[in-house]
Design an enzyme around this catalytic site. Structure first.
Site, PDB file in Angstrom:
ATOM      1  N   CYS A   1       0.811  -1.226   0.000  1.00 52.24           N
ATOM      2  CA  CYS A   1       0.000   0.000   0.000  1.00 52.24           C
ATOM      3  C   CYS A   1       0.846   1.278   0.000  1.00 52.24           C
ATOM      4  O   CYS A   1       0.310   2.371  -0.192  1.00 52.24           O
ATOM      5  CB  CYS A   1      -0.958  -0.003   1.190  1.00 52.24           C
ATOM      6  SG  CYS A   1      -2.147  -1.342   1.084  1.00 52.24           S
TER       7      CYS A   1
ATOM      8  N   HIS B   1      -3.037   7.413   2.521  1.00 55.70           N
ATOM      9  CA  HIS B   1      -3.527   6.129   2.031  1.00 55.70           C
ATOM     10  C   HIS B   1      -4.816   5.778   2.765  1.00 55.70           C
ATOM     11  O   HIS B   1      -4.861   5.776   3.997  1.00 55.70           O
ATOM     12  CB  HIS B   1      -2.449   5.060   2.271  1.00 55.70           C
ATOM     13  CG  HIS B   1      -2.972   3.662   2.182  1.00 55.70           C
ATOM     14  ND1 HIS B   1      -3.723   3.226   1.112  1.00 55.70           N
ATOM     15  CD2 HIS B   1      -2.874   2.617   3.029  1.00 55.70           C
ATOM     16  CE1 HIS B   1      -4.053   1.961   1.314  1.00 55.70           C
ATOM     17  NE2 HIS B   1      -3.563   1.572   2.467  1.00 55.70           N
TER      18      HIS B   1
ATOM     19  N   ASN C   1     -10.289   0.386   0.492  1.00 54.85           N
ATOM     20  CA  ASN C   1      -8.822   0.417   0.506  1.00 54.85           C
ATOM     21  C   ASN C   1      -8.331  -0.187  -0.810  1.00 54.85           C
ATOM     22  O   ASN C   1      -8.427  -1.397  -1.016  1.00 54.85           O
ATOM     23  CB  ASN C   1      -8.326  -0.382   1.717  1.00 54.85           C
ATOM     24  CG  ASN C   1      -6.813  -0.420   1.830  1.00 54.85           C
ATOM     25  OD1 ASN C   1      -6.096  -0.236   0.836  1.00 54.85           O
ATOM     26  ND2 ASN C   1      -6.317  -0.675   3.024  1.00 54.85           N
TER      27      ASN C   1
END
Ligand code: UT7
Length: 340
Positions: free
Chosen positions: A120, A262, A292
């Site tokens: 990520c 993020h 996500n």
């Protein structure tokens, strides 16, 4: 803390285009609650997510990446770049990298093209890589794409990951310019802690399992996450990296107009913003609609905010990410005038 004073002030990477793409299929919390032991209330309260976009059968990461890349090239008005860098944890195939195929489909055959793997944190790792290519004179223009089809990696029956992860892509075009220009990427802070590599992992499919001569254990081809531990590290690492990036840019926290983190979990984002002293109105967020999306999260957030007015030219933006590895990063950017 990383020392940036040795860096030359010239030949910065400057953002000139932005784009994103979400696959059309949508999965709601109710859809998930119909087949998993979970509820709309649990997912909203614990993660802030209501819906997520997912790839349709047969769709791959490259399909998302090509669309986002095409839109970023159009935004930049740039028919040609010198390199295509793709941040992804879900390449189309284990070998070769997905970036060369994406480059070819975007009419960029012949240019440098490679994948960056930092889960990520992938966008920020790839941004630092793209800025490095430009600083070294290897490239004048780079197409940076971050794309993940995370729903192809998670176990659809694992309620702790299936409710969070989603699919999407974001892209940015960067050109060589000066550090003082609007759109110039500030010093990028990056870090890792491989002693905690098992907090997020796909146990099977790599050389460790393949050389054992044993077939993958049940479910080992799926993404596994120790959520609560990851949560704690995400808050701590993104907070610290953000402070370092702000200091390295010579900013104070009050200089930050927009916080683009993020989109891991709404509660994580709130905790980081509170620790940094950033009020809610400065936080950009699309996690409720998109979940996500792994490496794609930050450029997707920026592209949407630039389109819907959440982000305007001249605003000071703080970016930060955290992911498996463990990996993390942060940087700063004064948002430029971009066509969206
Ligand atoms: O993208 C970068 C890397 N990833 C992240 O940053 C994600 C970080 N972690 C998280 O976002 C959160 O830890 C989760 C959303 C994964 C989990 O939320 P949590 O508040 O940390 O829950 P928990 O894991 O502590 O679990 C609390 C309870 C457990 O039940 P018991 O043991 O208390 O009876 C879980 O089994 O919630 C249960 N649970 C669920 N219940 C309903 C876990 N997932 C679900 C679910 N629906 N989907």
């Amino acid at each position: 803390m990383t020392e940036f004073s040795h860096l030359p002030a010239s030949r910065a990477a400057v953002a000139t285009g932005i784009g994103c793409y979400l696959p059309p299929d949508l999965v709601t919390n109710e859809d998930l609650a119909a087949r998993l032991d979970t509820s709309d209330d649990w997912i909203r309260t614990r993660t802030g997510i209501a819906t997520r976009h997912v790839v349709s059968p047969g769709m791959a990461t490259s399909d998302l990446a090509v669309e986002a890349g095409r839109r970023a090239l159009e935004s930049a008005g740039e028919p040609r770049v010198d390199a295509v860098v793709l941040a992804t944890t879900t390449p189309d195939r284990p070998c070769p990298a997905t970036a060369p195929e994406v480059a070819a489909r975007l009419g960029q055959s012949g240019v440098a093209a490679f994948d960056v793997s930092a889960v990520c944190s992938g966008f920020l790792y790839a941004l630092a890589t793209a800025a490095g290519l430009i600083a070294a004179g290897t490239a004048e223009r780079v197409l940076l794409i971050a794309a993940d089809a995370f729903t192809t990696l998670v176990d659809p029956d694992d309620r702790s990951t299936a409710v969070i992860f989603a699919d999407g892509a974001g892209a940015m075009v960067l050109r060589a310019g000066d550090a003082g220009e609007q759109g110039a990427v500030g010093p990028v802070v990056l870090g890792s802690d491989g002693e905690l590599s098992d907090l997020i992992e796909v146990p099977a499919g790599g050389s460790r399992q393949r050389s054992s001569g044993r077939p993958p254990g049940p479910g080992d081809e799926h993404f596994k996450m120790r959520g609560r531990d990851i949560y704690r590290h995400a808050v701590e690492r993104m907070t610290n990296a953000s402070r370092q990036a702000i200091a390295a840019a010579g900013w104070a926290i009050d200089d930050v107009d927009r916080f683009a983190a993020h989109q891991a979990n709404a509660r994580i984002l709130t905790s980081v913003a509170e620790r940094l002293g950033l009020p809610t109105e400065k936080q950009l967020s699309n996690i409720e609609r998109v979940g996500n999306t792994g490496a794609a999260s930050i450029p997707l957030l920026l592209a949407e905010a630039a389109t819907d007015g959440g982000l305007a030219a001249g605003q000071h933006v703080l970016l930060t990410a955290f992911g498996g590895g463990l990996t993390w990063g942060a940087t700063t950017l004064i948002w430029p005038e971009l066509k969206t």
